[in-house]
Design an enzyme around this catalytic site. Sequence first.
Site, PDB file in Angstrom:
ATOM      1  N   GLY A 128     -17.499 -22.936 -23.432  1.00 26.06           N
ATOM      2  CA  GLY A 128     -16.718 -22.081 -22.556  1.00 26.06           C
ATOM      3  C   GLY A 128     -15.910 -21.038 -23.298  1.00 26.06           C
ATOM      4  N   LYS A 193     -28.742 -30.196 -21.978  1.00 21.49           N
ATOM      5  CA  LYS A 193     -27.600 -29.435 -21.462  1.00 21.49           C
ATOM      6  C   LYS A 193     -27.499 -29.556 -19.944  1.00 21.49           C
ATOM      7  CE  LYS A 193     -24.180 -26.414 -21.673  1.00 21.49           C
ATOM      8  NZ  LYS A 193     -24.090 -25.693 -20.414  1.00 21.49           N
ATOM      9  N   HIS A 196     -25.935 -32.816 -19.316  1.00 19.29           N
ATOM     10  CA  HIS A 196     -24.538 -32.653 -19.748  1.00 19.29           C
ATOM     11  C   HIS A 196     -23.707 -32.043 -18.624  1.00 19.29           C
ATOM     12  CE1 HIS A 196     -21.437 -29.856 -21.277  1.00 19.29           C
ATOM     13  NE2 HIS A 196     -21.252 -30.676 -22.286  1.00 19.29           N
ATOM     14  N   GLU A 200     -20.707 -33.449 -16.256  1.00 16.39           N
ATOM     15  CA  GLU A 200     -19.469 -32.677 -16.100  1.00 16.39           C
ATOM     16  C   GLU A 200     -19.061 -32.601 -14.635  1.00 16.39           C
ATOM     17  OE1 GLU A 200     -18.909 -28.020 -16.419  1.00 16.39           O
ATOM     18  OE2 GLU A 200     -19.200 -28.908 -18.404  1.00 16.39           O
TER      19      GLU A 200
END
Length: 344
Positions: A128, A193, A196, A200
Amino acid sequence: MATDTPMQLGMIGLGRMGANLVRRLLRDGHRCVVYDLNESAVRELADEGAVAAGSLGDLVAKLERPRAAWLMLPAAVVQPTLDQLTELLDPDDTVIDGGNSYYRDDITRAAQLTPRRIHYLDCGTSGGVWGLERGYCLMIGGETEPVARLDPVFRTIAPGAGAAEPTPSRQADGTAPDGYLHCGPSGAGHFVKMVHNGIEYGMMGAIAEGLSIIEHADAGCREHTADAETAPLREPEFYRYEIDVGQVAEVWRRGSVVGSWLIDLTADALARSPKLAEFTGRVSDSGEGRWTVLAAIDEGVPAGVITTALTERFQSRGLSEFADKLLSAMRSEFGGHAEKRSQS
């Protein structure tokens, strides 16, 4: 300390993450050629030491062979950009997609480039807006040779071994402790990802729901309507806590099992705005949660938490409104229940 293996990289897409990836590379001694439709973003990075490019063709011309071009673009524009870029590249050049593309598209794109002998890597990138200083966690898919060749680039972008305490039972091997990992062939990086980001969703949802329960722990202090349409709070004496949610988030940062970067960010957000008045509660999803749920269904793997977190995001955008109206209509039809109006 600057890298002892400086490399050259072309960056296409200079949004928040693309621009900071370039800055991190420049700071470590790498050379970057940058391009974006936003000319001011290009000029800003040129002022910081990057080489500006006015077009994809210009970027390719300024890269040394074998070239490496990193795409940091929204998933929807990766394919048309790749199509243009492919026509400009030569055999043994490498394209890295560092955005949040669907891993199945990576498999197709790698196959598309194989006849031209152009390498294609997918690189899930997490970090981020904080990645410039903290480094970015990288999950890489594709052929072994170009991954190994570009190792100095990945090593610079990643957080490094000092970003976390060593895992006590782990032997010191591989690159995972440095914050980047070659996960497997084409698509593997974005697959990891994708999951992932699904995780999240679930973690964010659990934190938000838990703090909301604490925020409403004073329900017994409020007056409640007594009618046939309202379930009563049977034991209001057990819900008379006026707890500062911001303080709870702050204390959870220290020694708690649920302590995490997400808790850190939540505590900071509540410190700035205790009631979060500047937010409407509309939560977007950029695709990874959906794709994670689809993968779970295909694999036959239960993923109730991630699935629920995804549907809650849909609900936050008003996508349950028609279903809610139908529920209200059915109650009216079978029981004559009058719809209660929300009080503003």
